[in-house]
Design a protein around this motif. Structure first.
Motif, PDB file in Angstrom:
ATOM      1  N   PHE A  10      54.567  19.339  27.884  1.00 48.43           N
ATOM      2  CA  PHE A  10      53.864  20.407  27.560  1.00 48.43           C
ATOM      3  C   PHE A  10      53.104  20.282  26.300  1.00 48.43           C
ATOM      4  CE2 PHE A  10      53.040  24.855  26.034  1.00 48.43           C
ATOM      5  CZ  PHE A  10      52.214  25.153  26.813  1.00 48.43           C
ATOM      6  N   ILE A  11      53.636  19.721  25.306  1.00 49.45           N
ATOM      7  CA  ILE A  11      52.703  19.705  24.018  1.00 49.45           C
ATOM      8  C   ILE A  11      51.803  18.444  24.106  1.00 49.45           C
ATOM      9  CG2 ILE A  11      53.014  18.933  21.608  1.00 49.45           C
ATOM     10  CD1 ILE A  11      55.568  20.517  21.665  1.00 49.45           C
ATOM     11  N   SER A  12      52.337  17.379  24.802  1.00 51.74           N
ATOM     12  CA  SER A  12      51.419  16.149  24.939  1.00 51.74           C
ATOM     13  C   SER A  12      50.330  16.406  25.888  1.00 51.74           C
ATOM     14  CB  SER A  12      52.017  15.023  25.653  1.00 51.74           C
ATOM     15  OG  SER A  12      53.291  14.517  24.972  1.00 51.74           O
ATOM     16  N   GLU A  13      50.444  17.270  26.860  1.00 54.12           N
ATOM     17  CA  GLU A  13      49.278  17.802  27.841  1.00 54.12           C
ATOM     18  C   GLU A  13      48.451  18.706  27.283  1.00 54.12           C
ATOM     19  OE1 GLU A  13      48.680  16.580  30.969  1.00 54.12           O
ATOM     20  OE2 GLU A  13      50.098  15.099  30.851  1.00 54.12           O
ATOM     21  N   ARG A  14      49.105  19.344  26.309  1.00 55.85           N
ATOM     22  CA  ARG A  14      47.848  20.521  25.685  1.00 55.85           C
ATOM     23  C   ARG A  14      46.970  19.715  24.871  1.00 55.85           C
ATOM     24  NH1 ARG A  14      50.888  24.675  22.414  1.00 55.85           N
ATOM     25  NH2 ARG A  14      50.339  23.267  20.731  1.00 55.85           N
ATOM     26  N   GLY A  15      47.780  18.897  24.132  1.00 54.16           N
ATOM     27  CA  GLY A  15      46.928  17.896  23.185  1.00 54.16           C
ATOM     28  C   GLY A  15      45.958  16.829  23.772  1.00 54.16           C
ATOM     29  N   TYR A  16      46.448  16.337  25.024  1.00 61.17           N
ATOM     30  CA  TYR A  16      45.551  15.770  25.744  1.00 61.17           C
ATOM     31  C   TYR A  16      44.193  16.560  26.258  1.00 61.17           C
ATOM     32  CZ  TYR A  16      43.990  12.267  29.315  1.00 61.17           C
ATOM     33  OH  TYR A  16      43.288  11.668  30.124  1.00 61.17           O
ATOM     34  N   ARG A  17      44.614  17.683  26.673  1.00 62.27           N
ATOM     35  CA  ARG A  17      43.351  18.436  27.148  1.00 62.27           C
ATOM     36  C   ARG A  17      42.400  18.736  26.069  1.00 62.27           C
ATOM     37  NH1 ARG A  17      46.324  23.090  28.855  1.00 62.27           N
ATOM     38  NH2 ARG A  17      48.001  22.242  29.259  1.00 62.27           N
ATOM     39  N   GLU A  18      42.633  18.779  24.757  1.00 66.81           N
ATOM     40  CA  GLU A  18      41.608  19.055  23.917  1.00 66.81           C
ATOM     41  C   GLU A  18      40.891  17.785  23.363  1.00 66.81           C
ATOM     42  OE1 GLU A  18      41.411  21.966  22.219  1.00 66.81           O
ATOM     43  OE2 GLU A  18      42.981  22.585  23.588  1.00 66.81           O
ATOM     44  N   LEU A  19      41.235  16.622  24.025  1.00 66.23           N
ATOM     45  CA  LEU A  19      40.472  15.422  23.770  1.00 66.23           C
ATOM     46  C   LEU A  19      39.177  15.608  24.639  1.00 66.23           C
ATOM     47  CD1 LEU A  19      43.090  12.674  23.783  1.00 66.23           C
ATOM     48  CD2 LEU A  19      42.264  13.690  21.814  1.00 66.23           C
ATOM     49  N   ASN A  20      38.112  14.928  24.098  1.00 65.79           N
ATOM     50  CA  ASN A  20      36.812  14.953  24.762  1.00 65.79           C
ATOM     51  C   ASN A  20      36.759  13.699  25.864  1.00 65.79           C
ATOM     52  OD1 ASN A  20      35.771  12.605  23.614  1.00 65.79           O
ATOM     53  ND2 ASN A  20      35.001  13.714  21.920  1.00 65.79           N
ATOM     54  N   SER A  21      36.139  13.446  26.915  1.00 62.97           N
ATOM     55  CA  SER A  21      36.155  12.481  27.638  1.00 62.97           C
ATOM     56  C   SER A  21      36.228  11.024  27.206  1.00 62.97           C
ATOM     57  CB  SER A  21      34.871  12.401  28.386  1.00 62.97           C
ATOM     58  OG  SER A  21      34.956  13.869  29.187  1.00 62.97           O
ATOM     59  N   ASP A  22      35.294  10.868  25.874  1.00 67.04           N
ATOM     60  CA  ASP A  22      35.356   9.576  25.310  1.00 67.04           C
ATOM     61  C   ASP A  22      36.852   9.290  24.769  1.00 67.04           C
ATOM     62  OD1 ASP A  22      34.119   7.091  24.320  1.00 67.04           O
ATOM     63  OD2 ASP A  22      34.037   8.039  22.396  1.00 67.04           O
ATOM     64  N   PRO A  27      41.671  12.087  17.078  1.00 71.63           N
ATOM     65  CA  PRO A  27      41.485  13.103  16.152  1.00 71.63           C
ATOM     66  C   PRO A  27      43.162  13.507  15.416  1.00 71.63           C
ATOM     67  CG  PRO A  27      40.577  13.754  18.093  1.00 71.63           C
ATOM     68  CD  PRO A  27      41.173  12.489  18.425  1.00 71.63           C
ATOM     69  N   THR A  28      43.057  13.954  14.377  1.00 70.31           N
ATOM     70  CA  THR A  28      44.332  14.169  13.531  1.00 70.31           C
ATOM     71  C   THR A  28      45.221  15.194  14.473  1.00 70.31           C
ATOM     72  OG1 THR A  28      43.361  13.881  11.592  1.00 70.31           O
ATOM     73  CG2 THR A  28      45.304  15.036  11.369  1.00 70.31           C
ATOM     74  N   ALA A  29      44.695  16.128  14.771  1.00 67.07           N
ATOM     75  CA  ALA A  29      45.522  17.302  15.743  1.00 67.07           C
ATOM     76  C   ALA A  29      46.006  16.738  16.862  1.00 67.07           C
ATOM     77  CB  ALA A  29      44.267  18.356  16.179  1.00 67.07           C
ATOM     78  N   TYR A  30      45.380  15.548  17.366  1.00 66.05           N
ATOM     79  CA  TYR A  30      46.014  14.908  18.821  1.00 66.05           C
ATOM     80  C   TYR A  30      47.277  14.130  18.094  1.00 66.05           C
ATOM     81  CZ  TYR A  30      47.444  12.211  22.503  1.00 66.05           C
ATOM     82  OH  TYR A  30      48.028  11.446  23.644  1.00 66.05           O
ATOM     83  N   ARG A  31      47.166  13.463  17.125  1.00 68.33           N
ATOM     84  CA  ARG A  31      48.088  12.709  16.411  1.00 68.33           C
ATOM     85  C   ARG A  31      49.108  13.480  16.129  1.00 68.33           C
ATOM     86  NH1 ARG A  31      44.893   8.565  12.682  1.00 68.33           N
ATOM     87  NH2 ARG A  31      44.644  10.488  11.769  1.00 68.33           N
ATOM     88  N   ARG A  32      48.843  14.714  15.607  1.00 67.44           N
ATOM     89  CA  ARG A  32      50.244  15.721  15.211  1.00 67.44           C
ATOM     90  C   ARG A  32      50.699  16.226  16.592  1.00 67.44           C
ATOM     91  NH1 ARG A  32      46.705  18.757  11.556  1.00 67.44           N
ATOM     92  NH2 ARG A  32      46.226  17.637   9.829  1.00 67.44           N
ATOM     93  N   SER A  33      50.212  16.418  17.536  1.00 66.05           N
ATOM     94  CA  SER A  33      50.672  16.838  18.598  1.00 66.05           C
ATOM     95  C   SER A  33      51.480  15.746  19.311  1.00 66.05           C
ATOM     96  CB  SER A  33      49.915  17.610  19.588  1.00 66.05           C
ATOM     97  OG  SER A  33      49.172  16.668  20.182  1.00 66.05           O
ATOM     98  N   PHE A  34      51.079  14.475  19.323  1.00 67.22           N
ATOM     99  CA  PHE A  34      51.762  13.509  19.817  1.00 67.22           C
ATOM    100  C   PHE A  34      53.035  13.164  19.116  1.00 67.22           C
ATOM    101  CE2 PHE A  34      52.664   8.845  20.252  1.00 67.22           C
ATOM    102  CZ  PHE A  34      52.246   8.634  21.450  1.00 67.22           C
ATOM    103  N   MET A  35      53.197  13.198  17.630  1.00 66.08           N
ATOM    104  CA  MET A  35      54.140  13.124  16.977  1.00 66.08           C
ATOM    105  C   MET A  35      55.117  14.277  17.158  1.00 66.08           C
ATOM    106  SD  MET A  35      55.688  11.467  14.651  1.00 66.08           S
ATOM    107  CE  MET A  35      54.924  10.458  13.500  1.00 66.08           C
ATOM    108  N   ALA A  36      54.814  15.571  17.558  1.00 64.02           N
ATOM    109  CA  ALA A  36      55.604  16.562  17.685  1.00 64.02           C
ATOM    110  C   ALA A  36      56.459  16.435  18.824  1.00 64.02           C
ATOM    111  CB  ALA A  36      54.739  17.870  17.510  1.00 64.02           C
ATOM    112  N   ALA A  37      55.682  16.205  19.935  1.00 63.13           N
ATOM    113  CA  ALA A  37      56.370  15.769  21.347  1.00 63.13           C
ATOM    114  C   ALA A  37      57.323  14.769  20.936  1.00 63.13           C
ATOM    115  CB  ALA A  37      55.137  15.500  22.118  1.00 63.13           C
TER     116      ALA A  37
END
Length: 128
Positions: free
Chosen positions: A18-30, A100-110
């Motif tokens: 759930f955390i990984s998917e939520r972080g992934y959704r926050e990324l832009n297409s690039d 992005p730092t936010a994605y790396r944090r959510s990845f680490m939390a997951a």
């Protein structure tokens, strides 16, 4: 007590996903494209050491007279080492891909939640 281990690992897997998917959704297409391209070979080969570890654990616990506690402790230690190594390598890769730092944090939390679930599962498994 083993039931709590199974519950913990299942909850950890679902929560981590759930955390990984939520972080992934926050990324832009690039960023999503860089992420998928950057981890394409890693996804293909990262399970090989883990599957080998599971196979050796199964073999040693079912086909030898080695102590289940010794094998389990060694397995758990190697599993922790593998997870830590994969986490470090993944974080380096994410930084190199300029995620992005936010994605790396959510990845680490997951990953941390997964580790806690796996740790509790093996604690209850070895405790019986």
């Amino acid at each position: 007590m083993q039931a709590s281990g199974f519950i913990a690992i299942l909850v950890a897997i679902v929560l981590s996903r759930f955390i990984s998917e939520r972080g992934y959704r926050e990324l832009n297409s690039d960023e999503k494209l860089r992420l998928m391209d950057g981890f394409s070979s890693t996804r293909m080969y990262s399970m090989v050491p883990l599957l080998m570890l599971v196979a050796v654990f199964w073999f040693l616990t079912t086909q030898t007279d080695l102590s289940r506690e010794v094998v389990g402790t060694a397995y758990f230690g190697l599993l922790i080492a593998y997870i830590v190594l994969r986490t470090v390598l993944n974080q380096r890769k994410l930084a190199a891909l300029e995620m992005p730092t936010a994605y790396r944090r959510s990845f680490m939390a997951a990953q941390a939640i997964s580790l806690v679930g796996v740790a509790w599962f093996f604690f209850t498994f070895l405790g019986t």
